[in-house]
Design a protein around this motif. Structure first.
Motif, PDB file in Angstrom:
ATOM      1  N   PRO A   1       0.813  -1.230   0.000  1.00  0.00           N
ATOM      2  CA  PRO A   1       0.000   0.000   0.000  1.00  0.00           C
ATOM      3  C   PRO A   1       0.837   1.267   0.000  1.00  0.00           C
ATOM      4  CG  PRO A   1      -0.054  -1.037   2.163  1.00  0.00           C
ATOM      5  CD  PRO A   1       0.642  -2.003   1.247  1.00  0.00           C
ATOM      6  N   LEU A   2       1.990   1.221   0.665  1.00  0.00           N
ATOM      7  CA  LEU A   2       2.835   2.415   0.726  1.00  0.00           C
ATOM      8  C   LEU A   2       3.444   2.723  -0.639  1.00  0.00           C
ATOM      9  CD1 LEU A   2       3.852   4.574   2.615  1.00  0.00           C
ATOM     10  CD2 LEU A   2       5.804   3.126   3.177  1.00  0.00           C
ATOM     11  N   VAL A   3       3.906   1.701  -1.351  1.00  0.00           N
ATOM     12  CA  VAL A   3       4.480   1.913  -2.681  1.00  0.00           C
ATOM     13  C   VAL A   3       3.434   2.474  -3.629  1.00  0.00           C
ATOM     14  CG1 VAL A   3       5.364   0.711  -4.712  1.00  0.00           C
ATOM     15  CG2 VAL A   3       6.345   0.244  -2.472  1.00  0.00           C
TER      16      VAL A   3
ATOM     17  N   GLY B   1      -1.333   4.806   2.734  1.00  0.00           N
ATOM     18  CA  GLY B   1      -0.150   3.951   2.661  1.00  0.00           C
ATOM     19  C   GLY B   1       0.486   3.736   4.013  1.00  0.00           C
ATOM     20  N   LEU B   2       0.585   4.811   4.809  1.00  0.00           N
ATOM     21  CA  LEU B   2       1.153   4.677   6.154  1.00  0.00           C
ATOM     22  C   LEU B   2       0.247   3.842   7.052  1.00  0.00           C
ATOM     23  CD1 LEU B   2       2.513   8.291   6.697  1.00  0.00           C
ATOM     24  CD2 LEU B   2       3.865   6.198   6.413  1.00  0.00           C
ATOM     25  N   ALA B   3      -1.069   3.969   6.880  1.00  0.00           N
ATOM     26  CA  ALA B   3      -1.989   3.133   7.654  1.00  0.00           C
ATOM     27  C   ALA B   3      -1.801   1.661   7.307  1.00  0.00           C
ATOM     28  CB  ALA B   3      -3.433   3.563   7.390  1.00  0.00           C
TER      29      ALA B   3
ATOM     30  N   ALA C   1      -0.672  -1.228   9.904  1.00  0.00           N
ATOM     31  CA  ALA C   1      -1.438  -2.457  10.123  1.00  0.00           C
ATOM     32  C   ALA C   1      -0.592  -3.696   9.858  1.00  0.00           C
ATOM     33  CB  ALA C   1      -2.676  -2.456   9.227  1.00  0.00           C
ATOM     34  N   SER C   2       0.190  -3.678   8.784  1.00  0.00           N
ATOM     35  CA  SER C   2       1.012  -4.844   8.462  1.00  0.00           C
ATOM     36  C   SER C   2       2.116  -5.034   9.492  1.00  0.00           C
ATOM     37  CB  SER C   2       1.605  -4.700   7.062  1.00  0.00           C
ATOM     38  OG  SER C   2       2.442  -3.558   6.991  1.00  0.00           O
ATOM     39  N   PHE C   3       2.692  -3.931   9.977  1.00  0.00           N
ATOM     40  CA  PHE C   3       3.722  -4.041  11.007  1.00  0.00           C
ATOM     41  C   PHE C   3       3.133  -4.605  12.293  1.00  0.00           C
ATOM     42  CE2 PHE C   3       7.525  -2.188   9.248  1.00  0.00           C
ATOM     43  CZ  PHE C   3       8.500  -2.576  10.150  1.00  0.00           C
ATOM     44  N   ALA C   4       1.942  -4.137  12.657  1.00  0.00           N
ATOM     45  CA  ALA C   4       1.307  -4.657  13.867  1.00  0.00           C
ATOM     46  C   ALA C   4       1.044  -6.151  13.742  1.00  0.00           C
ATOM     47  CB  ALA C   4       0.012  -3.897  14.132  1.00  0.00           C
TER      48      ALA C   4
ATOM     49  N   LEU D   1       8.134   9.462   8.941  1.00  0.00           N
ATOM     50  CA  LEU D   1       6.844   8.901   9.336  1.00  0.00           C
ATOM     51  C   LEU D   1       6.860   7.377   9.314  1.00  0.00           C
ATOM     52  CD1 LEU D   1       4.400  11.352   7.517  1.00  0.00           C
ATOM     53  CD2 LEU D   1       4.918  11.246   9.956  1.00  0.00           C
ATOM     54  N   ALA D   2       7.564   6.789   8.340  1.00  0.00           N
ATOM     55  CA  ALA D   2       7.651   5.332   8.276  1.00  0.00           C
ATOM     56  C   ALA D   2       8.383   4.779   9.493  1.00  0.00           C
ATOM     57  CB  ALA D   2       8.352   4.906   6.993  1.00  0.00           C
ATOM     58  N   VAL D   3       9.466   5.439   9.902  1.00  0.00           N
ATOM     59  CA  VAL D   3      10.203   5.010  11.098  1.00  0.00           C
ATOM     60  C   VAL D   3       9.309   5.108  12.321  1.00  0.00           C
ATOM     61  CG1 VAL D   3      12.140   5.564  12.612  1.00  0.00           C
ATOM     62  CG2 VAL D   3      12.453   5.579  10.134  1.00  0.00           C
ATOM     63  N   ALA D   4       8.622   6.236  12.483  1.00  0.00           N
ATOM     64  CA  ALA D   4       7.746   6.413  13.640  1.00  0.00           C
ATOM     65  C   ALA D   4       6.600   5.414  13.625  1.00  0.00           C
ATOM     66  CB  ALA D   4       7.205   7.846  13.662  1.00  0.00           C
ATOM     67  N   THR D   5       6.030   5.175  12.433  1.00  0.00           N
ATOM     68  CA  THR D   5       4.926   4.219  12.323  1.00  0.00           C
ATOM     69  C   THR D   5       5.369   2.822  12.712  1.00  0.00           C
ATOM     70  OG1 THR D   5       3.915   5.529  10.560  1.00  0.00           O
ATOM     71  CG2 THR D   5       3.241   3.235  10.733  1.00  0.00           C
ATOM     72  N   ALA D   6       6.545   2.399  12.236  1.00  0.00           N
ATOM     73  CA  ALA D   6       7.045   1.065  12.567  1.00  0.00           C
ATOM     74  C   ALA D   6       7.299   0.926  14.065  1.00  0.00           C
ATOM     75  CB  ALA D   6       8.317   0.785  11.786  1.00  0.00           C
TER      76      ALA D   6
END
Length: 456
Positions: A100-102, A337-339, A343-346, A431-436
């Protein structure tokens, strides 16, 4: 089934890589569809091309991630080393985390490049079509809307005016069932038409006895005209034959326009009136003073005067208001994409809870697990940016040269907003680092003993 009963089976699910043809075939088909002509005047094949490119790139995402991760040297520190080794061992995880992010990065990038290209092309076009220092337009609601020959002579005699070019606008029918074209009769040098018109390609010279005509891109596309072709038009009830001597870019008249020399128009129609006037001033003359003199010279309310800077500012403000929604849509796409990444990281953190439990038993502190997840977020975000920006550039080419061209018949020059894209990439990586890191908080909160206890 036996493997599925053992702990760690989720890692093997991500270990394999899809066959390369699964992504290469859709991308090849997408590139071929980009060459297809419009269907019923709409770029359906262009839309399908973009969809296939997105699908193909997502299918190739695990292989692209594996290639990028394998090219990175192993760090000496334990935390980043574990982060990289885990991604190298399960490259298929990238397709789950990054798809989704790509897609959102690619579409946001493509829209940014297209809007920047359109805006840059509009600025260049305005510079070409507004060369004078002052512009007058005749009439308002309820008025004649014309400068008479006497008024034209009085305008040319204004103090400070060095030269005046008058323009007559009209409409002409071309074909049944198609909109009338705007006819612009003004100062065009048939020997060097590029001095007055923003031509998009080569121009041909008219032979003796021929009358040249220059068609806008819309007019040429809608009516299928080609440079060097002879056509017939009805002017003032009389049929006249013209040579299509060139094609020019016009962003002002969506229905299409044609330009001819004003003296030709007068000879064919006998109409000496004009709608607009472009004024070049004497050195040192004040445009504001000439503007006041022009409005005082003619009846009140019968003339509108504007500086070229005002016309540019108005046009660009209108453009920015028109495309303001696209910037909001780009933000929504990135948020989606960040959402998806969150979700996938969680979900992956839950699947790896036994791994984190073992690491806790080996002495890794919760903040070190958070740093490892943040490192993986940075690595996955970098892959997403590399693939998404490259794909977005490719999609932008289709939007500019296929979708836009087939939809509106306007061409534009490619302009990449490097500063905007660099800011976008940097912000998205943070944002990707913080999201992960935030999505992996369960790995830092869960008791290590309980996590390992599930490994039976």
């Amino acid at each position: 089934p036996a493997r599925a009963l053992h702990a760690g089976d989720e890692e093997r699910a991500f270990a394999g890589l899809p066959a390369p043809w699964a992504g290469m075939l859709p991308m090849a088909a997408g590139l071929l569809l980009a060459l297809a002509p419009p269907l019923d005047g709409l770029p359906y094949f262009g839309y399908c091309s973009i969809a296939l490119l997105l699908l193909g790139s997502i299918a190739l995402l695990p292989r692209a991630a594996a290639a990028m991760f394998s090219a990175l040297p192993l760090p000496r520190a334990a935390v980043p080393q574990l982060a990289l080794l885990q991604l190298k061992g399960a490259p298929g995880q990238a397709s789950v985390s990054l798809a989704p992010l790509v897609a959102s990065i690619a579409l946001a990038t493509a829209m940014s490049i297209m809007v920047a290209s359109f805006r840059t092309s509009l600025i260049d076009w305005l510079d070409r079509v507004l060369p004078a220092e002052l512009y007058l337009r005749a009439g308002s609601a309820g008025d004649t809307g014309f400068f008479t020959p006497d008024e034209q002579a009085r305008i040319a005699m204004l103090p400070g005016v060095r030269r005046v070019d008058f323009l007559r606008s009209d409409t002409v029918p071309v074909a049944p069932g198609k909109p009338r074209l705007v006819l612009l009769a003004g100062a065009v040098d048939r020997a060097a038409p590029e001095r007055h018109l923003p031509l998009t390609g080569r121009a041909v010279a008219a032979e003796a006895g021929e009358t040249p005509l220059w068609a806008s891109e819309v007019a040429a596309d809608v009516h299928g005209w080609r440079v060097g072709e002879r056509i017939e038009l009805i002017l003032a009830g009389r049929s006249a034959r013209f040579l299509v001597a060139g094609v020019w870019r016009d962003y002002a008249r969506a229905q299409g326009a044609i330009a001819i020399e004003r003296q030709v128009y007068i000879a064919l129609t006998g109409d000496e009136r004009a709608n607009d006037a472009a004024l070049w001033l004497e050195p040192g003359a004040s445009p504001e003073a000439v503007r006041r003199a022009a409005t005082a010279l003619l009846p009140r309310g019968s003339v509108e005067a504007a500086l070229p800077s005002e016309l540019r500012q108005f046009s660009l403000a209108l453009f920015d208001r028109t495309f303001a929604a696209t910037y909001a849509l780009e933000g929504v796409a990135v948020a989606i994409g960040l959402a998806g990444l969150s979700a996938s990281f969680a979900a992956l953190v839950l699947a790896r809870r036994r791994e984190f439990g073992v690491l806790r038993h080996l002495g890794m502190r919760p903040r070190e697990i958070g740093a490892m997840l943040a490192t993986q977020g940075a690595l996955l975000g970098s892959v997403a940016l590399a693939v998404g920006l490259s794909l977005g550039w490719l999609v932008s080419l289709i939007l500019i040269h296929v979708v836009n061209r087939q939809s509106f018949h306007w061409s534009m020059d490619l302009a990449i907003p490097w500063g905007e894209l660099l800011l976008f990439a940097g912000t998205l990586l943070v944002l990707a680092v913080a999201t992960a890191a935030i999505s992996g908080r369960q790995a830092m909160r869960r008791e290590a003993v309980l996590a390992v206890k599930e490994d039976w």
